[in-house]
Design a protein around this motif. Sequence first.
Motif: not given
Length: 231
Positions: A78-81, A189-193, A195-198, A215-222
Amino acid sequence: MNHTVSPIGYLRSCFQEKFAIPRQPRLAPAARGVLELVPPFDQAHALEGLEQVSHVWLLFLFHQALESQPRLRVRPPRLGGNQMVGVFATRSTHRPNGIGQSVVKLDAIEPGRLWLSGIDLLDGTPILDIKPYVPYADAIAEASNGMAAEAPDAIAVEWSEQALQQARQHGQRLGEPLAELIEQCLAQDPRPAYQTPTPERRYGTRLWDVEVRWHYPSPECIRVLEVVPAA
Ligand code: SAM
Protein backbone atom coordinates in the motif's frame (compact mmCIF):
# COMPACT_ATOMS: atom_id res chain seq x y z
CA MET A 1 3.02 -19.29 27.73
CA ASN A 2 2.69 -21.63 24.78
CA HIS A 3 -0.69 -22.74 23.52
CA THR A 4 -1.39 -24.93 20.54
CA VAL A 5 -4.13 -23.98 18.08
CA SER A 6 -5.55 -26.24 15.40
CA PRO A 7 -7.79 -25.49 12.41
CA ILE A 8 -11.56 -25.82 12.72
CA GLY A 9 -11.72 -26.12 8.93
CA TYR A 10 -10.12 -25.31 5.59
CA LEU A 11 -11.25 -22.85 2.95
CA ARG A 12 -11.86 -24.00 -0.60
CA SER A 13 -11.35 -20.73 -2.44
CA CYS A 14 -11.47 -19.33 -5.97
CA PHE A 15 -7.85 -18.15 -5.43
CA GLN A 16 -5.36 -20.85 -6.44
CA GLU A 17 -2.29 -18.63 -6.05
CA LYS A 18 -1.41 -15.50 -4.07
CA PHE A 19 -0.89 -13.21 -7.05
CA ALA A 20 -3.97 -11.04 -7.79
CA ILE A 21 -5.84 -11.86 -4.57
CA PRO A 22 -7.28 -8.52 -3.36
CA ARG A 23 -5.36 -7.08 -0.43
CA GLN A 24 -8.43 -6.97 1.79
CA PRO A 25 -11.81 -8.68 1.88
CA ARG A 26 -14.91 -7.16 0.20
CA LEU A 27 -12.90 -5.59 -2.65
CA ALA A 28 -14.05 -8.45 -4.90
CA PRO A 29 -17.63 -9.41 -3.96
CA ALA A 30 -17.55 -12.15 -6.65
CA ALA A 31 -14.67 -13.92 -4.82
CA ARG A 32 -16.36 -16.97 -3.37
CA GLY A 33 -15.36 -19.99 -1.36
CA VAL A 34 -16.59 -22.77 0.88
CA LEU A 35 -15.36 -23.27 4.41
CA GLU A 36 -15.32 -27.00 5.06
CA LEU A 37 -15.42 -27.68 8.78
CA VAL A 38 -13.55 -30.61 10.31
CA PRO A 39 -14.82 -32.84 13.15
CA PRO A 40 -16.18 -32.07 15.70
CA PHE A 41 -17.02 -28.59 14.28
CA ASP A 42 -18.82 -30.09 11.27
CA GLN A 43 -21.75 -30.99 13.53
CA ALA A 44 -24.95 -28.92 13.19
CA HIS A 45 -24.75 -27.82 16.87
CA ALA A 46 -21.66 -25.71 16.19
CA LEU A 47 -23.52 -23.59 13.62
CA GLU A 48 -26.82 -23.12 15.48
CA GLY A 49 -27.87 -19.44 15.38
CA LEU A 50 -25.43 -18.48 12.64
CA GLU A 51 -28.34 -18.16 10.19
CA GLN A 52 -29.12 -14.84 11.95
CA VAL A 53 -25.78 -13.38 10.88
CA SER A 54 -24.95 -11.74 7.51
CA HIS A 55 -21.15 -11.44 7.88
CA VAL A 56 -18.51 -13.31 9.84
CA TRP A 57 -14.93 -12.70 10.91
CA LEU A 58 -12.54 -15.45 9.89
CA LEU A 59 -9.35 -15.90 11.88
CA PHE A 60 -6.89 -17.91 9.86
CA LEU A 61 -3.28 -18.93 9.30
CA PHE A 62 -1.27 -17.32 6.50
CA HIS A 63 -0.10 -20.86 5.80
CA GLN A 64 1.93 -19.87 2.73
CA ALA A 65 3.77 -17.05 4.50
CA LEU A 66 4.80 -18.65 7.80
CA GLU A 67 8.30 -17.68 8.95
CA SER A 68 10.48 -18.87 11.83
CA GLN A 69 12.09 -15.44 12.40
CA PRO A 70 9.56 -12.70 13.31
CA ARG A 71 9.87 -9.42 11.40
CA LEU A 72 9.53 -6.15 13.32
CA ARG A 73 9.19 -3.99 10.24
CA VAL A 74 7.61 -4.71 6.86
CA ARG A 75 7.15 -2.96 3.50
CA PRO A 76 3.40 -2.76 2.85
CA PRO A 77 2.43 -2.79 -0.85
CA ARG A 78 0.00 0.00 0.00
CA LEU A 79 2.97 2.33 0.62
CA GLY A 80 4.57 1.40 -2.71
CA GLY A 81 6.62 -1.49 -1.32
CA ASN A 82 9.68 0.65 -0.55
CA GLN A 83 8.79 2.21 2.81
CA MET A 84 9.26 0.28 6.05
CA VAL A 85 6.81 0.52 8.95
CA GLY A 86 6.24 -1.46 12.13
CA VAL A 87 4.54 -4.79 11.53
CA PHE A 88 1.74 -3.95 13.96
CA ALA A 89 0.79 -0.86 11.91
CA THR A 90 0.02 -3.09 8.92
CA ARG A 91 -2.10 -6.02 7.75
CA SER A 92 0.98 -7.69 6.28
CA THR A 93 0.99 -11.47 5.89
CA HIS A 94 4.40 -11.53 7.66
CA ARG A 95 3.28 -11.61 11.29
CA PRO A 96 4.64 -13.00 14.55
CA ASN A 97 2.04 -15.78 14.77
CA GLY A 98 1.00 -15.85 11.11
CA ILE A 99 -2.62 -15.00 11.98
CA GLY A 100 -4.90 -13.17 9.53
CA GLN A 101 -8.43 -11.85 9.94
CA SER A 102 -11.05 -11.08 7.32
CA VAL A 103 -14.67 -10.04 7.52
CA VAL A 104 -16.63 -11.81 4.79
CA LYS A 105 -20.22 -12.29 3.67
CA LEU A 106 -21.99 -15.44 4.83
CA ASP A 107 -24.06 -16.50 1.82
CA ALA A 108 -25.37 -19.91 2.89
CA ILE A 109 -25.04 -22.56 5.55
CA GLU A 110 -25.04 -26.29 4.84
CA PRO A 111 -24.21 -29.12 7.21
CA GLY A 112 -20.49 -28.80 7.92
CA ARG A 113 -19.96 -26.03 5.34
CA LEU A 114 -20.28 -22.27 5.03
CA TRP A 115 -20.55 -20.53 1.67
CA LEU A 116 -18.69 -17.22 1.77
CA SER A 117 -18.03 -14.30 -0.58
CA GLY A 118 -15.87 -11.20 -0.70
CA ILE A 119 -12.95 -13.34 0.47
CA ASP A 120 -9.22 -12.51 0.24
CA LEU A 121 -7.90 -15.96 1.17
CA LEU A 122 -5.94 -18.55 -0.72
CA ASP A 123 -7.31 -22.03 -1.45
CA GLY A 124 -6.47 -24.42 1.41
CA THR A 125 -6.17 -21.70 4.06
CA PRO A 126 -6.51 -23.23 7.55
CA ILE A 127 -9.28 -21.44 9.48
CA LEU A 128 -8.74 -21.12 13.23
CA ASP A 129 -12.04 -19.58 14.29
CA ILE A 130 -15.27 -17.97 13.06
CA LYS A 131 -16.92 -15.07 14.87
CA PRO A 132 -20.11 -13.21 14.00
CA TYR A 133 -19.71 -9.62 12.80
CA VAL A 134 -21.40 -7.40 15.40
CA PRO A 135 -22.35 -4.13 13.67
CA TYR A 136 -22.74 -1.96 16.79
CA ALA A 137 -19.31 -2.95 18.08
CA ASP A 138 -17.30 -3.63 14.90
CA ALA A 139 -18.35 -0.67 12.70
CA ILE A 140 -16.65 2.49 13.98
CA ALA A 141 -17.95 5.54 12.10
CA GLU A 142 -15.19 7.89 13.34
CA ALA A 143 -12.28 5.45 12.80
CA SER A 144 -9.27 6.67 10.81
CA ASN A 145 -6.14 5.15 9.27
CA GLY A 146 -3.68 7.59 7.75
CA MET A 147 -1.84 4.87 5.80
CA ALA A 148 -4.96 3.28 4.27
CA ALA A 149 -7.74 5.84 4.47
CA GLU A 150 -9.78 4.42 1.60
CA ALA A 151 -9.89 1.46 -0.76
CA PRO A 152 -7.11 1.72 -3.37
CA ASP A 153 -8.00 3.44 -6.67
CA ALA A 154 -9.27 0.98 -9.26
CA ILE A 155 -7.54 0.58 -12.63
CA ALA A 156 -9.52 0.25 -15.90
CA VAL A 157 -10.02 -3.33 -17.11
CA GLU A 158 -10.86 -4.10 -20.74
CA TRP A 159 -11.38 -7.45 -22.46
CA SER A 160 -10.39 -9.02 -25.73
CA GLU A 161 -13.54 -10.45 -27.33
CA GLN A 162 -12.05 -13.95 -27.04
CA ALA A 163 -11.26 -13.58 -23.30
CA LEU A 164 -14.73 -12.32 -22.41
CA GLN A 165 -16.35 -15.21 -24.27
CA GLN A 166 -14.00 -17.70 -22.56
CA ALA A 167 -14.70 -16.18 -19.13
CA ARG A 168 -18.45 -16.41 -19.68
CA GLN A 169 -18.23 -20.03 -20.87
CA HIS A 170 -16.03 -21.15 -17.95
CA GLY A 171 -18.19 -19.16 -15.53
CA GLN A 172 -21.26 -21.00 -16.74
CA ARG A 173 -19.51 -24.37 -16.44
CA LEU A 174 -18.32 -23.56 -12.90
CA GLY A 175 -21.60 -21.94 -11.83
CA GLU A 176 -19.53 -18.95 -10.71
CA PRO A 177 -19.51 -15.23 -11.64
CA LEU A 178 -16.06 -15.67 -13.22
CA ALA A 179 -16.02 -12.59 -15.51
CA GLU A 180 -17.00 -10.37 -12.56
CA LEU A 181 -14.36 -12.03 -10.37
CA ILE A 182 -11.63 -11.41 -12.96
CA GLU A 183 -12.68 -7.80 -13.44
CA GLN A 184 -12.93 -7.06 -9.71
CA CYS A 185 -9.53 -8.65 -8.94
CA LEU A 186 -7.65 -7.05 -11.84
CA ALA A 187 -9.21 -3.63 -11.07
CA GLN A 188 -7.11 -3.81 -7.87
CA ASP A 189 -4.00 -3.71 -10.11
CA PRO A 190 -2.12 -6.71 -8.73
CA ARG A 191 1.35 -5.83 -10.09
CA PRO A 192 3.93 -4.63 -7.56
CA ALA A 193 3.86 -0.81 -7.34
CA TYR A 194 7.56 -0.52 -8.23
CA GLN A 195 7.03 -2.30 -11.58
CA THR A 196 6.28 -0.22 -14.67
CA PRO A 197 4.75 -2.78 -17.02
CA THR A 198 5.61 -2.78 -20.70
CA PRO A 199 2.83 -3.75 -23.15
CA GLU A 200 4.88 -6.85 -24.13
CA ARG A 201 5.00 -8.25 -20.61
CA ARG A 202 2.41 -10.94 -19.83
CA TYR A 203 0.89 -11.53 -16.39
CA GLY A 204 -1.24 -14.43 -15.20
CA THR A 205 -2.91 -16.12 -12.27
CA ARG A 206 -5.17 -19.08 -11.54
CA LEU A 207 -8.80 -18.63 -10.45
CA TRP A 208 -10.81 -21.81 -9.78
CA ASP A 209 -9.51 -24.19 -12.50
CA VAL A 210 -8.66 -21.59 -15.14
CA GLU A 211 -5.60 -19.52 -15.98
CA VAL A 212 -6.24 -15.82 -16.64
CA ARG A 213 -3.66 -13.93 -18.72
CA TRP A 214 -3.47 -10.17 -19.19
CA HIS A 215 -1.17 -7.30 -20.09
CA TYR A 216 -0.97 -3.55 -19.66
CA PRO A 217 -1.46 -1.72 -23.01
CA SER A 218 -0.58 1.36 -20.90
CA PRO A 219 0.27 1.66 -17.18
CA GLU A 220 -3.30 2.91 -16.50
CA CYS A 221 -5.16 -0.01 -18.10
CA ILE A 222 -5.32 -3.80 -18.01
CA ARG A 223 -6.47 -5.86 -21.00
CA VAL A 224 -7.56 -9.46 -20.37
CA LEU A 225 -6.12 -11.61 -23.16
CA GLU A 226 -7.33 -15.12 -22.45
CA VAL A 227 -9.05 -17.36 -19.92
CA VAL A 228 -8.03 -20.97 -20.50
CA PRO A 229 -8.07 -24.26 -18.56
CA ALA A 230 -5.15 -24.31 -16.09
CA ALA A 231 -2.40 -26.79 -16.97
N1 SAM B 1 -7.64 -9.46 5.55
C1 SAM B 1 -6.49 -10.21 6.09
C2 SAM B 1 -5.86 -9.49 7.24
O1 SAM B 1 -5.94 -8.27 7.28
O2 SAM B 1 -5.28 -10.17 8.10
C3 SAM B 1 -5.47 -10.49 4.99
C4 SAM B 1 -4.75 -9.29 4.49
S1 SAM B 1 -3.36 -9.76 3.55
C5 SAM B 1 -2.66 -8.20 3.15
C6 SAM B 1 -4.12 -10.27 2.05
C7 SAM B 1 -3.17 -11.04 1.19
O3 SAM B 1 -2.78 -12.22 1.86
C8 SAM B 1 -3.77 -11.51 -0.11
O4 SAM B 1 -3.64 -10.52 -1.09
C9 SAM B 1 -2.96 -12.77 -0.43
O5 SAM B 1 -1.89 -12.48 -1.29
C10 SAM B 1 -2.38 -13.20 0.92
N2 SAM B 1 -2.91 -14.47 1.40
C11 SAM B 1 -4.21 -14.86 1.46
N3 SAM B 1 -4.31 -16.09 2.01
C12 SAM B 1 -3.04 -16.46 2.33
C13 SAM B 1 -2.49 -17.63 2.92
N4 SAM B 1 -3.25 -18.63 3.32
N5 SAM B 1 -1.14 -17.68 3.10
C14 SAM B 1 -0.36 -16.65 2.70
N6 SAM B 1 -0.82 -15.53 2.12
C15 SAM B 1 -2.14 -15.44 1.93
